[in-house]
Design a protein around this motif. Sequence first.
Motif, mmCIF file in Angstrom:
data_model
loop_
_atom_site.group_PDB
_atom_site.id
_atom_site.type_symbol
_atom_site.label_atom_id
_atom_site.label_comp_id
_atom_site.label_asym_id
_atom_site.label_seq_id
_atom_site.Cartn_x
_atom_site.Cartn_y
_atom_site.Cartn_z
ATOM 1 N N VAL B 3 12.621 5.470 -8.070
ATOM 2 C CA VAL B 3 11.379 5.738 -8.781
ATOM 3 C C VAL B 3 10.261 4.853 -8.293
ATOM 4 O O VAL B 3 9.098 5.074 -8.616
ATOM 5 C CB VAL B 3 11.579 5.588 -10.292
ATOM 6 C CG1 VAL B 3 12.550 6.636 -10.797
ATOM 7 C CG2 VAL B 3 12.069 4.203 -10.637
ATOM 8 N N SER B 5 9.053 3.106 -4.612
ATOM 9 C CA SER B 5 9.290 3.094 -3.175
ATOM 10 C C SER B 5 8.498 1.979 -2.521
ATOM 11 O O SER B 5 7.301 1.811 -2.781
ATOM 12 C CB SER B 5 8.878 4.440 -2.572
ATOM 13 O OG SER B 5 9.031 4.424 -1.163
ATOM 14 N N ARG B 24 4.900 1.824 -4.122
ATOM 15 C CA ARG B 24 4.436 3.056 -4.756
ATOM 16 C C ARG B 24 5.330 3.456 -5.917
ATOM 17 O O ARG B 24 6.568 3.402 -5.803
ATOM 18 C CB ARG B 24 4.441 4.219 -3.751
ATOM 19 C CG ARG B 24 3.431 4.081 -2.639
ATOM 20 C CD ARG B 24 3.471 5.290 -1.706
ATOM 21 N NE ARG B 24 2.553 5.104 -0.591
ATOM 22 C CZ ARG B 24 1.279 5.415 -0.623
ATOM 23 N NH1 ARG B 24 0.750 5.957 -1.725
ATOM 24 N NH2 ARG B 24 0.507 5.202 0.424
ATOM 25 N N SER B 25 4.731 3.834 -7.008
ATOM 26 C CA SER B 25 5.493 4.395 -8.112
ATOM 27 C C SER B 25 5.555 5.910 -7.900
ATOM 28 O O SER B 25 4.538 6.539 -7.627
ATOM 29 C CB SER B 25 4.842 4.057 -9.452
ATOM 30 O OG SER B 25 3.505 4.524 -9.512
ATOM 31 N N LEU B 26 6.744 6.449 -8.008
ATOM 32 C CA LEU B 26 6.944 7.878 -7.761
ATOM 33 C C LEU B 26 7.026 8.602 -9.098
ATOM 34 O O LEU B 26 7.797 8.227 -9.963
ATOM 35 C CB LEU B 26 8.241 8.092 -6.970
ATOM 36 C CG LEU B 26 8.376 7.284 -5.689
ATOM 37 C CD1 LEU B 26 9.731 7.546 -5.040
ATOM 38 C CD2 LEU B 26 7.253 7.604 -4.722
ATOM 39 N N ASP B 27 6.238 9.622 -9.264
ATOM 40 C CA ASP B 27 6.274 10.474 -10.461
ATOM 41 C C ASP B 27 5.802 9.806 -11.735
ATOM 42 O O ASP B 27 5.986 10.344 -12.825
ATOM 43 C CB ASP B 27 7.698 11.023 -10.704
ATOM 44 C CG ASP B 27 8.189 11.858 -9.536
ATOM 45 O OD1 ASP B 27 9.392 11.793 -9.245
ATOM 46 O OD2 ASP B 27 7.349 12.545 -8.921
ATOM 47 N N PHE B 28 5.228 8.606 -11.632
ATOM 48 C CA PHE B 28 4.628 8.019 -12.815
ATOM 49 C C PHE B 28 3.524 7.064 -12.393
ATOM 50 O O PHE B 28 3.486 6.596 -11.259
ATOM 51 C CB PHE B 28 5.680 7.297 -13.681
ATOM 52 C CG PHE B 28 6.222 6.022 -13.084
ATOM 53 C CD1 PHE B 28 7.239 6.056 -12.128
ATOM 54 C CD2 PHE B 28 5.732 4.793 -13.473
ATOM 55 C CE1 PHE B 28 7.755 4.885 -11.580
ATOM 56 C CE2 PHE B 28 6.245 3.610 -12.927
ATOM 57 C CZ PHE B 28 7.251 3.663 -11.989
ATOM 58 N N GLN B 29 2.663 6.778 -13.338
ATOM 59 C CA GLN B 29 1.557 5.881 -13.061
ATOM 60 C C GLN B 29 1.869 4.484 -13.581
ATOM 61 O O GLN B 29 2.488 4.328 -14.627
ATOM 62 C CB GLN B 29 0.273 6.405 -13.732
ATOM 63 C CG GLN B 29 -0.200 7.717 -13.150
ATOM 64 C CD GLN B 29 -1.455 8.242 -13.842
ATOM 65 O OE1 GLN B 29 -1.743 7.885 -14.982
ATOM 66 N NE2 GLN B 29 -2.214 9.080 -13.143
ATOM 67 N N THR B 75 -0.768 4.458 -8.604
ATOM 68 C CA THR B 75 0.573 4.590 -8.057
ATOM 69 C C THR B 75 0.807 3.710 -6.831
ATOM 70 O O THR B 75 1.874 3.780 -6.215
ATOM 71 C CB THR B 75 0.871 6.050 -7.660
ATOM 72 O OG1 THR B 75 -0.092 6.477 -6.685
ATOM 73 C CG2 THR B 75 0.816 6.973 -8.868
ATOM 74 N N ARG B 98 7.742 1.698 -16.156
ATOM 75 C CA ARG B 98 7.482 3.104 -16.471
ATOM 76 C C ARG B 98 7.531 3.289 -17.972
ATOM 77 O O ARG B 98 8.596 3.075 -18.583
ATOM 78 C CB ARG B 98 8.514 4.018 -15.801
ATOM 79 C CG ARG B 98 8.240 5.509 -16.036
ATOM 80 C CD ARG B 98 9.195 6.387 -15.251
ATOM 81 N NE ARG B 98 10.550 6.323 -15.744
ATOM 82 C CZ ARG B 98 11.565 7.004 -15.218
ATOM 83 N NH1 ARG B 98 11.363 7.779 -14.169
ATOM 84 N NH2 ARG B 98 12.775 6.894 -15.717
#
Lengths: 111, 114
Positions: B3, B5, B24-29, B75, B98
């Motif tokens: 989640v 990267s 980087r946050s994947l699929d969330f801010q 992100t 998250r």
Amino acid sequence: GQQLNQSPQSMFIQEGEDVSMNCTSSSIFNTWLWYKQDPGEGPVLLIALYKAGELTSNGRLTAQFGITRKDSFLNISASIPSDVGIYFCAGQRSGGFKTIFGAGTRLFVKA
Amino acid sequence: GAVVSQHPSRVICKSGTSVKIECRSLDFQATTMFWYRQFPKQSLMLMATSNEGSKATYEQGVEKDKFLINHASLTLSTLTVTSAHPEDSSFYICSAPRGNTEAFFGQGTRLTVV
């Protein structure tokens, strides 16, 4: 500064044995966390504890949040070779995710 | 799957150069991200808190001009090690919370300065 005292530093055990490690702190944390880190990787959360006295299990892992909020232990039952790694306790104060880590316990499991 | 990267996973650079590490946050801010440094056989030491839209907060003893942090978007946070020296060689790890659950860690970046 904030410090977490984690012990033991390392453990050498036989496959099938139970393992126990603990952390203490001079200050109170609102959340206690236990992580495992494999070589060259980031830590992965095993168990999170949010309430004083809370006892939580995750498979063969059991952790408890001390009643004073200044300590925690992690038990691993019936260890297997893939349990090998570094286990970190960590604490968080209220209001955020700023995490303070213990020194880690290196676990070696002999098959 | 991951989640958070982190890139690159490994980097070797010459002494005196600068290196940028991305988280980087994947699929969330993530309005807040955290940067840690881990020396061999040691624990993770918090370096700084990255704040989207404002300056980073550095832990005591961490040089803000040495370790530049930019939280460019909700992100992405970047850590730039400026004028790197061999003693900066370490494992750098970021984390991003998250929601109100937990903070997830990146895979880490192993920096070697030669």
